[in-house]
Design a protein around this motif. Sequence first.
Motif, short mmCIF file in Angstrom:
data_model
loop_
_atom_site.label_atom_id
_atom_site.label_comp_id
_atom_site.label_asym_id
_atom_site.label_seq_id
_atom_site.Cartn_x
_atom_site.Cartn_y
_atom_site.Cartn_z
N ALA A 160 0.89 -1.22 0.14
CA ALA A 160 -0.05 0.06 -0.02
C ALA A 160 0.87 1.30 0.04
CB ALA A 160 -0.92 -0.04 1.15
N VAL A 161 0.69 2.04 -0.90
CA VAL A 161 1.30 3.39 -0.90
C VAL A 161 0.58 4.59 -0.57
CG1 VAL A 161 2.58 5.13 -2.65
CG2 VAL A 161 2.50 2.55 -3.18
N SER A 162 1.13 5.34 0.35
CA SER A 162 0.27 6.16 1.15
C SER A 162 1.22 7.54 1.20
CB SER A 162 -0.09 5.94 2.46
OG SER A 162 -1.02 4.78 2.23
N ILE A 163 0.64 8.79 1.38
CA ILE A 163 1.21 9.96 1.68
C ILE A 163 0.80 10.97 2.65
CG2 ILE A 163 -0.13 11.19 -0.24
CD1 ILE A 163 2.64 12.10 -1.46
N LYS A 164 1.44 11.50 3.19
CA LYS A 164 1.20 12.76 4.05
C LYS A 164 1.74 14.17 3.65
CE LYS A 164 0.24 14.36 8.63
NZ LYS A 164 0.78 15.58 8.35
N TYR A 165 0.98 15.10 3.17
CA TYR A 165 1.46 16.39 2.94
C TYR A 165 1.79 17.19 3.89
CZ TYR A 165 0.77 15.43 -1.86
OH TYR A 165 0.97 14.84 -3.50
N PRO A 166 2.61 17.96 4.34
CA PRO A 166 2.69 18.74 5.55
C PRO A 166 1.24 19.87 5.93
CG PRO A 166 4.11 19.70 3.92
CD PRO A 166 3.74 18.46 3.60
N TYR B 108 5.59 15.06 7.39
CA TYR B 108 5.24 14.65 6.05
C TYR B 108 6.12 13.33 5.78
CZ TYR B 108 9.68 16.88 5.88
OH TYR B 108 10.86 17.24 6.16
N LEU B 109 5.37 12.80 4.71
CA LEU B 109 6.36 11.20 4.51
C LEU B 109 5.33 10.64 3.23
CD1 LEU B 109 5.34 8.21 6.60
CD2 LEU B 109 3.72 10.22 6.49
N ILE B 110 6.19 9.63 2.43
CA ILE B 110 5.58 9.04 1.60
C ILE B 110 6.05 7.54 1.74
CG2 ILE B 110 7.37 9.62 -0.13
CD1 ILE B 110 5.04 9.27 -2.30
N THR B 111 5.34 6.51 1.76
CA THR B 111 5.72 5.29 2.18
C THR B 111 4.91 4.19 1.32
OG1 THR B 111 4.19 4.90 3.90
CG2 THR B 111 6.30 5.88 4.71
N GLY B 112 5.69 2.96 1.12
CA GLY B 112 5.20 1.78 0.51
C GLY B 112 5.03 0.71 1.63
N ASP B 113 3.90 0.44 2.26
CA ASP B 113 3.90 -0.57 3.38
C ASP B 113 3.27 -1.89 3.06
OD1 ASP B 113 4.63 1.75 5.24
OD2 ASP B 113 2.66 2.26 5.11
N ASP C 1 5.01 11.48 -9.72
CA ASP C 1 4.46 12.84 -9.50
C ASP C 1 4.14 13.21 -7.98
OD1 ASP C 1 4.56 13.16 -12.28
OD2 ASP C 1 2.42 12.64 -13.05
N ASP C 2 3.72 11.90 -7.34
CA ASP C 2 3.44 12.16 -5.99
C ASP C 2 4.59 12.63 -5.24
OD1 ASP C 2 0.58 11.45 -6.00
OD2 ASP C 2 1.44 9.31 -6.69
N TYR C 3 5.80 11.95 -5.69
CA TYR C 3 7.08 12.44 -4.91
C TYR C 3 7.42 13.85 -5.39
CZ TYR C 3 8.99 8.01 -3.06
OH TYR C 3 9.04 6.79 -2.40
N ALA C 4 7.13 14.28 -6.60
CA ALA C 4 7.50 15.66 -7.20
C ALA C 4 6.52 16.60 -6.12
CB ALA C 4 7.15 15.62 -8.54
N LYS C 5 5.25 16.18 -6.11
CA LYS C 5 4.32 17.25 -5.24
C LYS C 5 4.88 17.23 -3.85
CE LYS C 5 0.45 16.22 -8.34
NZ LYS C 5 -0.66 15.46 -8.49
#
Length: 403
Positions: free
Chosen positions: A198-204, A261-266, A383-387
């Motif tokens: 599962a790939v998830s993200i949290k923006y500041p 903030y973070l972006i992970t693949g769990d 694109d999620d990494y860039a954002k």
Amino acid sequence: MDAIGIVRDSQCRIDDYRIVQAIIRAGAEPREIISEELVLSTDREAIRSSIGEVGVVLARLQSGRMRYFLTRVAETSGYRVINTSSVQAYSRDKFLTYLVMTSSGVPSPTASFPLYVQQILGGSKKGVRRELFKRLAESAGRIVGGIPCVEKPIDGSHGRGVRMLRTEREVRESMGARSTMDPTMLQPFYDSPFEIRAVSIKYPGSEPEHLASIVKCATERGQTVRNLAVTGVPALVKRHKLIEKLEIAALKVLAPEHLDYLITGDDWTPARVPESEGERVRRCAKKLLPQFQQLKTSREKLTKLYRKLHRSLSSGTTERQLEEAESAHEKVALKFLKAGEHEEIESIVSSWLDSSPELLLLDVNDNQDFPNVRDLTQRRVEDDYAKIALAVSSLTSTRCRGK
């Protein structure tokens, strides 16, 4: 707009090249730092001179230890880093991750970690040592639910150093051979037919968001010991409320503050799956394997092209070549997705998820590679990494998050 720093290895993954392209498309300047060419000093200003004036650093080194070290150095030198050292600490210590997650209500495997076995028993007489080993092995076995169980490094990845322990003697031998410099732990053996990435993200300043999921399927029993994330066959699974709920709960543990903030693949593993359904998944995965090999071959060719053309990305011809190559690879991915086995696997997994099963957080991946997620979901994760890089770069605070 500040440049985005990307610290990567010279022979990096296709994802890293794609992230560079995504940053350019977003209108920002990528500043690439090759790890093999980077010489660090204990002088803070010298470090800032080496990395340069960037708004944020993306640490993409494949070595977890070097990535963590570089992240701590960058944070100490005043940079913001994705992902922060506090997030990376979870991927580097599975035992503490399971402890913290379980304490926070996020289901994780039970694990056993006997402390300093060699030092405790080193001075004992042979008979006493044998009895103490037996007691420790029995205690560890009870914690993880008995034999068979799995021994794995506390700080490990890609299935390296993982092995099955099938007898009490093997448990005792593994404990006697443990090194305090490279400790291992015991956990239950889950002979799962699949694991969920599962790939998830949290923006500041925002709430956590689940982006996409796939399943990695076993082709034979016992394959989970070799890490399904590496050895399994990927298949598509629809977004599901249970995965989303668990991912958001996990991200709130990993990034508890509002501006974190973070972006992970769990990776999530089922505690148990009915045998009949497990066999159906393995059978489908085995049929998909030849087509998956074709997809991997196509991806390898694309990676070689990126490596060849990456230095001349300012050329319009180069960009067109990459676009054409990406389009050709996408056709191979779509052909793979049209195989009927995907629909059957998705039906099995979705029905299983609907039954509100026990799903356990197996691994937190702070430096994920995402080609399978991208190929199967058609989501451009780069694109999620860039954002998130642009969002973190725009923060007005100069304080490093995650300290």
